[in-house]
Design a protein around this motif. Structure first.
Motif, mmCIF file in Angstrom:
data_model
loop_
_atom_site.group_PDB
_atom_site.id
_atom_site.type_symbol
_atom_site.label_atom_id
_atom_site.label_comp_id
_atom_site.label_asym_id
_atom_site.label_seq_id
_atom_site.Cartn_x
_atom_site.Cartn_y
_atom_site.Cartn_z
ATOM 1 N N SER A 55 0.848 -1.208 0.000
ATOM 2 C CA SER A 55 0.000 0.000 0.000
ATOM 3 C C SER A 55 0.879 1.252 0.000
ATOM 4 O O SER A 55 2.082 1.180 0.308
ATOM 5 C CB SER A 55 -0.947 0.035 1.211
ATOM 6 N N GLY A 56 0.252 2.385 -0.296
ATOM 7 C CA GLY A 56 0.964 3.664 -0.203
ATOM 8 C C GLY A 56 1.290 3.977 1.249
ATOM 9 O O GLY A 56 2.317 4.602 1.549
ATOM 10 N N LEU A 60 4.996 4.723 2.891
ATOM 11 C CA LEU A 60 5.350 5.862 3.757
ATOM 12 C C LEU A 60 5.945 5.367 5.074
ATOM 13 O O LEU A 60 6.957 5.889 5.554
ATOM 14 C CB LEU A 60 4.112 6.722 4.035
ATOM 15 N N SER A 187 0.978 5.289 -4.425
ATOM 16 C CA SER A 187 -0.075 4.343 -4.063
ATOM 17 C C SER A 187 -0.667 3.765 -5.339
ATOM 18 O O SER A 187 -0.844 4.474 -6.329
ATOM 19 C CB SER A 187 -1.184 5.069 -3.291
ATOM 20 N N GLY A 199 -1.749 -1.429 -3.187
ATOM 21 C CA GLY A 199 -0.343 -1.539 -3.581
ATOM 22 C C GLY A 199 0.343 -0.196 -3.454
ATOM 23 O O GLY A 199 -0.317 0.834 -3.284
HETATM 24 C C1 LIG Z 1 -1.877 11.536 -0.666
HETATM 25 C C2 LIG Z 1 -2.001 10.116 -0.218
HETATM 26 N N1 LIG Z 1 -1.029 9.597 0.525
HETATM 27 C C3 LIG Z 1 -1.078 8.319 0.948
HETATM 28 C C4 LIG Z 1 -2.138 7.498 0.639
HETATM 29 C C5 LIG Z 1 -2.186 6.099 1.155
HETATM 30 O O1 LIG Z 1 -2.173 5.161 0.127
HETATM 31 P P1 LIG Z 1 -2.870 3.737 0.313
HETATM 32 O O2 LIG Z 1 -4.340 3.928 0.308
HETATM 33 O O3 LIG Z 1 -2.383 2.961 -0.878
HETATM 34 O O4 LIG Z 1 -2.377 3.174 1.583
HETATM 35 C C6 LIG Z 1 -3.174 8.002 -0.148
HETATM 36 C C7 LIG Z 1 -4.333 7.162 -0.492
HETATM 37 O O5 LIG Z 1 -5.389 7.595 -0.829
HETATM 38 C C8 LIG Z 1 -3.111 9.349 -0.578
HETATM 39 O O6 LIG Z 1 -4.100 9.871 -1.312
#
Ligand SMILES: Cc1ncc(COP(=O)(O)O)c(C=O)c1O
Length: 391
Positions: A55-56, A60, A187, A199
């Motif tokens: 995931s994003g 992070l 993300s 992812g």
């Molecule tokens: C700006 C931003 N950062 C981080 C994320 C987190 O990503 P994920 O949903 O893949 O965990 C998102 C997801 O919407 C996002 O829009």
């Protein structure tokens, strides 16, 4: 199902075939599709190291851990972003300092970053910028501020794969190449440009950081003999060691295959989004007293993850909730990106310190934007908006 949600993934037969091929082979995780996906991301983002994960948010978290965020090393970030940009720092027990944003673009600016650094009572180690909605931040300007105060820059580029920044010498750099940052995160959530369900990835030119992230992604398991804390006389092919905390943030083979397939359409998708955005801008021109499409300077290099307009709800004499409900009733989905972090009980701060973010939040609304929309759809959506305003 709503006819026009605010966003929607595009899944073609070629995507389905790519996933099916993995399922038929039966090798579902830690295989060659992950390596191939990382390789392809590396050439797209023109960066030396890419680590894909699930995931994003994981991207992070892994990155902040690798950069050493902790109780004495804080994160400064924008108050207009998704929760994860800041909460991933809290996962490292690091303090989070919020900065105000430009009220029109919703982006961090060098001035806002500097003001927040000067005001902060805690040491700031990392500044995370967010290319909100696909609009690219002034990286060169923010990098100058970061240098002045000895901070590292991270780009939360979840909204901006395929974007580029153009510096004062008119040179173009791909977002993810980390020209001005230590690393970028992406993300691949269902409604992002590259849709994989879940992812993400980190890109960095720093090999040491990349290796740390790679290890932490897989429980911090060490399998290289020369790194063991114990030396064995006999062969122990099963042996592995854990010397620090790690996670399971691995990306599986089905998602990697889907990512490879989706990545092929990244640039054609952005071209399509640009055309749709131009149609919106043209259609909404006549409502200029009520609606501002997007800050002009950010229009040219946006990759249009979202199409967010600013609406003067006082002028149209209707609350945002009522406006959204009226659109919903005729099959048009909208969304607000984002509730400022200082309004969240977990991050609570006095909104008076963030006039730009409050102003942006009070008027932003994201209209439908995804590649399977047609210009005719945009005309229809725009007409509906005009009718509601004229009511
Ligand atoms: C700006 C931003 N950062 C981080 C994320 C987190 O990503 P994920 O949903 O893949 O965990 C998102 C997801 O919407 C996002 O829009």
């Amino acid at each position: 199902m709503i006819k026009f949600p605010y966003s929607r993934p595009e899944i073609l037969n070629s995507d389905k075939e790519a996933v099916l091929e993995v399922l038929n082979k039966g090798y579902l995780t830690q295989g060659e599709k992950l390596l191939e996906f990382e390789d392809k991301l590396q050439s797209t983002f023109k960066c030396k190291n890419v680590i894909a994960c699930n995931s994003g948010t994981a991207a992070l978290h892994l990155l902040y851990l690798a950069l050493g965020l902790g109780p004495d090393d804080g994160l400064l970030t924008t108050s207009i972003t998704f929760l994860a940009t800041a909460s991933a720092a809290k996962m490292c027990d690091a303090p989070v300092i919020l900065a105000d944003v430009d009220p029109i673009s919703g982006l961090l600016t060098p001035e806002n970053v500097e003001k927040a650094i000067i005001k902060s009572k805690v040491k700031i180690k990392v500044i995370t910028v967010v290319h909100l909605a696909g609009k690219i931040c002034n990286m060169e300007g923010i990098a100058e501020v970061a240098k002045k105060y000895g901070c590292m820059i991270v780009e939360d580029a979840c909204h901006a794969p395929g974007g580029e920044y153009i510096n004062s010498k008119n040179k173009h750099y791909v977002v993810g190449s980390c020209k001005y940052s230590v690393a970028s995160t992406f993300s691949f959530h269902a409604i992002k440009h590259i849709s994989m369900g879940e992812g993400g990835c980190v890109t960095t030119n720093d090999k040491i950081i990349a290796n740390k992230i790679r290890r932490k992604r897989n429980h911090s398991m060490i399998k290289e003999k020369n790194k063991f804390s114990i030396r064995f006389e006999d062969a122990r092919p099963w042996y592995y060691e854990m010397q620090e905390l790690g996670w399971n943030y691995r990306l599986d083979e089905m998602s990697s295959a889907l990512g490879i397939s989706q990545l092929k359409r990244l640039y054609s998708g952005i071209e399509k989004r640009k055309k749709l955005a131009a149609t919106y801008c043209n259609e909404l021109k006549s409502l200029k007293d009520f609606i501002l499409p997007a800050k002009q300077s950010t229009i040219d290099n946006s990759v249009w993850h979202l199409y967010s307009v600013l609406i003067d709800f006082n002028k149209i004499g209707m609350s945002r909730g009522d406006f959204m409900n009226k659109l919903y009733d005729i099959g048009i989905g909208t969304q607000v990106h984002y509730i400022p972090l200082f309004y969240q009980p977990f991050f609570k701060e006095d909104p008076k310190n963030y006039p730009g973010a409050v102003s942006y939040y009070n008027s932003t609304l994201s209209l439908p934007m995804y590649v399977s929309l047609t210009n005719k759809d945009i005309n229809f959506i725009s007409d509906c908006i005009k009718n509601i305003i004229d009511e």
